[in-house]
Design a protein around this motif. Structure first.
Motif, short mmCIF file in Angstrom:
data_model
loop_
_atom_site.label_atom_id
_atom_site.label_comp_id
_atom_site.label_asym_id
_atom_site.label_seq_id
_atom_site.Cartn_x
_atom_site.Cartn_y
_atom_site.Cartn_z
N ALA A 31 -2.14 -0.66 -8.93
CA ALA A 31 -0.92 -1.43 -8.67
C ALA A 31 -0.92 -1.96 -7.25
CB ALA A 31 0.31 -0.54 -8.90
N ALA A 32 -1.41 -1.16 -6.30
CA ALA A 32 -1.47 -1.61 -4.91
C ALA A 32 -2.43 -2.78 -4.77
CB ALA A 32 -1.91 -0.45 -4.02
N ALA A 33 -3.54 -2.76 -5.50
CA ALA A 33 -4.49 -3.86 -5.45
C ALA A 33 -3.83 -5.16 -5.89
CB ALA A 33 -5.70 -3.56 -6.33
N THR A 34 -3.04 -5.10 -6.94
CA THR A 34 -2.33 -6.29 -7.41
C THR A 34 -1.25 -6.72 -6.42
OG1 THR A 34 -2.70 -5.61 -9.71
CG2 THR A 34 -1.00 -7.26 -9.32
N GLU A 35 -0.48 -5.76 -5.93
CA GLU A 35 0.61 -6.06 -5.00
C GLU A 35 0.08 -6.67 -3.70
OE1 GLU A 35 4.79 -5.70 -3.56
OE2 GLU A 35 3.81 -5.86 -5.50
N PHE A 36 -0.89 -6.03 -3.09
CA PHE A 36 -1.46 -6.56 -1.84
C PHE A 36 -2.23 -7.85 -2.09
CE2 PHE A 36 -1.36 -1.96 -0.42
CZ PHE A 36 -0.37 -2.13 0.53
N GLY A 37 -2.91 -7.92 -3.24
CA GLY A 37 -3.68 -9.12 -3.56
C GLY A 37 -2.81 -10.34 -3.74
N GLU A 38 -1.64 -10.15 -4.33
CA GLU A 38 -0.73 -11.27 -4.57
C GLU A 38 0.13 -11.62 -3.36
OE1 GLU A 38 1.66 -10.56 -8.01
OE2 GLU A 38 -0.04 -10.65 -9.42
N LYS A 39 0.59 -10.60 -2.65
CA LYS A 39 1.59 -10.82 -1.59
C LYS A 39 1.05 -10.69 -0.18
CE LYS A 39 5.53 -9.27 -4.40
NZ LYS A 39 6.69 -8.34 -4.45
N GLY A 40 -0.09 -10.04 -0.02
CA GLY A 40 -0.55 -9.74 1.32
C GLY A 40 0.12 -8.48 1.84
N PHE A 41 -0.44 -7.90 2.90
CA PHE A 41 0.06 -6.61 3.37
C PHE A 41 1.51 -6.67 3.80
CE2 PHE A 41 0.94 -3.65 6.84
CZ PHE A 41 0.65 -2.44 6.22
N HIS A 42 1.88 -7.65 4.59
CA HIS A 42 3.21 -7.65 5.19
C HIS A 42 4.33 -7.90 4.18
CE1 HIS A 42 1.61 -7.16 9.18
NE2 HIS A 42 0.76 -8.15 8.97
N GLU A 43 4.07 -8.68 3.16
CA GLU A 43 5.10 -8.96 2.15
C GLU A 43 5.12 -7.92 1.03
OE1 GLU A 43 7.44 -11.26 2.41
OE2 GLU A 43 6.58 -11.76 4.37
N ALA A 44 4.04 -7.19 0.87
CA ALA A 44 3.98 -6.16 -0.16
C ALA A 44 4.91 -5.00 0.20
CB ALA A 44 2.54 -5.65 -0.31
N SER A 45 5.32 -4.26 -0.81
CA SER A 45 6.24 -3.15 -0.57
C SER A 45 5.86 -1.94 -1.43
CB SER A 45 7.67 -3.55 -0.89
OG SER A 45 7.81 -3.80 -2.29
N ILE A 46 6.31 -0.79 -0.99
CA ILE A 46 6.07 0.43 -1.76
C ILE A 46 6.79 0.35 -3.10
CG2 ILE A 46 6.50 2.92 -1.83
CD1 ILE A 46 6.03 2.95 1.20
N THR A 47 8.02 -0.16 -3.10
CA THR A 47 8.75 -0.28 -4.37
C THR A 47 8.05 -1.25 -5.31
OG1 THR A 47 10.18 -1.98 -3.37
CG2 THR A 47 10.99 0.29 -3.37
N GLY A 48 7.42 -2.28 -4.75
CA GLY A 48 6.65 -3.20 -5.58
C GLY A 48 5.46 -2.50 -6.21
N ILE A 49 4.82 -1.63 -5.45
CA ILE A 49 3.67 -0.89 -5.96
C ILE A 49 4.10 0.07 -7.06
CG2 ILE A 49 1.92 0.86 -5.37
CD1 ILE A 49 1.83 -0.47 -2.55
#
Length: 207
Positions: A31-49
């Motif tokens: 899930a983190a790979a998808t979240e960071f891959g789509e949003k980048g580190f700064h826009e990604a969130s733990i709740t998104g993961i």
């Protein structure tokens, strides 16, 4: 690819002890790979993961203390996955040194097509966690150097091949992946791997 063969990327103090825990960790990392891959580190969130993983927020903290920590773990996990993928492609019999390089590149190109997020995540790690970024490339180059040295012992490769040659080959592979796995998939993976192999075999100078 069998990611279970890779070492656990979770901190040692939080490494899962059960199969269920390992499956949950795998869900979080995917899930983190998808979240960071789509949003980048700064826009990604733990709740998104956790939302993508289908887990509770509290479950995240069973394995990681922060977004930074799971990002570091993800870089390590992706690096391990590339290693495992190449290892699987090279298993099952004796291969010539040149065929070894061809198969390793072909496996990487296929992996990159299936996991396009790897380029964004590894590139971003240069700024989010420089030691992870450096470790990824240093360990990859080390594996290539070991293969070159093995080929030299067999008399197939020159005896003067060193670390700089391994980095040069890695650079070629990385940018071939960017062009023919990330930007487009218009060319056959095997054709690109064959082309790169011909450069290793014949060079580019006229004879």
């Amino acid at each position: 690819m069998n990611k279970a063969e890779a070492p656990s990327p979770a901190p040692a103090s939080k490494e899962p002890r059960t199969e269920r825990g390992r499956r949950t960790l795998r869900k979080l990392l995917d899930a983190a790979a998808t979240e960071f891959g789509e949003k980048g580190f700064h826009e990604a969130s733990i709740t998104g993961i956790t939302s993508r993983a289908g887990t509770a927020l509290g479950t995240f903290y069973t394995y990681f203390d922060s977004k930074d920590e799971i990002f570091r773990a993800l870089v390590k996990d992706l690096s391990n996955s590339v290693r495992v993928t190449a290892g699987q492609a090279l298993a099952g019999g004796e291969l010539s040194p040149l065929e070894t390089e061809r198969r390793a590149l072909s496996a990487f190109l296929r992996f990159a097509r299936e996991h396009k997020e790897i380029y964004r995540i590894i590139d971003e790690s240069e700024f989010v966690d420089p030691p992870s970024h450096r470790a990824h490339y240093e360990t990859t180059a080390r594996r290539i150097l070991e293969r070159l040295q093995s080929g030299a012992k067999l008399g197939v490769f020159r005896n003067d091949l060193g670390e700089e040659h391994a980095w040069a080959i890695m650079g070629m592979n990385v940018f071939l992946g960017l062009r023919y796995s990330i930007w487009s998939e218009e060319e056959s993976v095997d054709r690109i791997a064959d082309l790169a192999n011909s450069i290793l075999r014949d060079g580019i100078a006229t004879r």
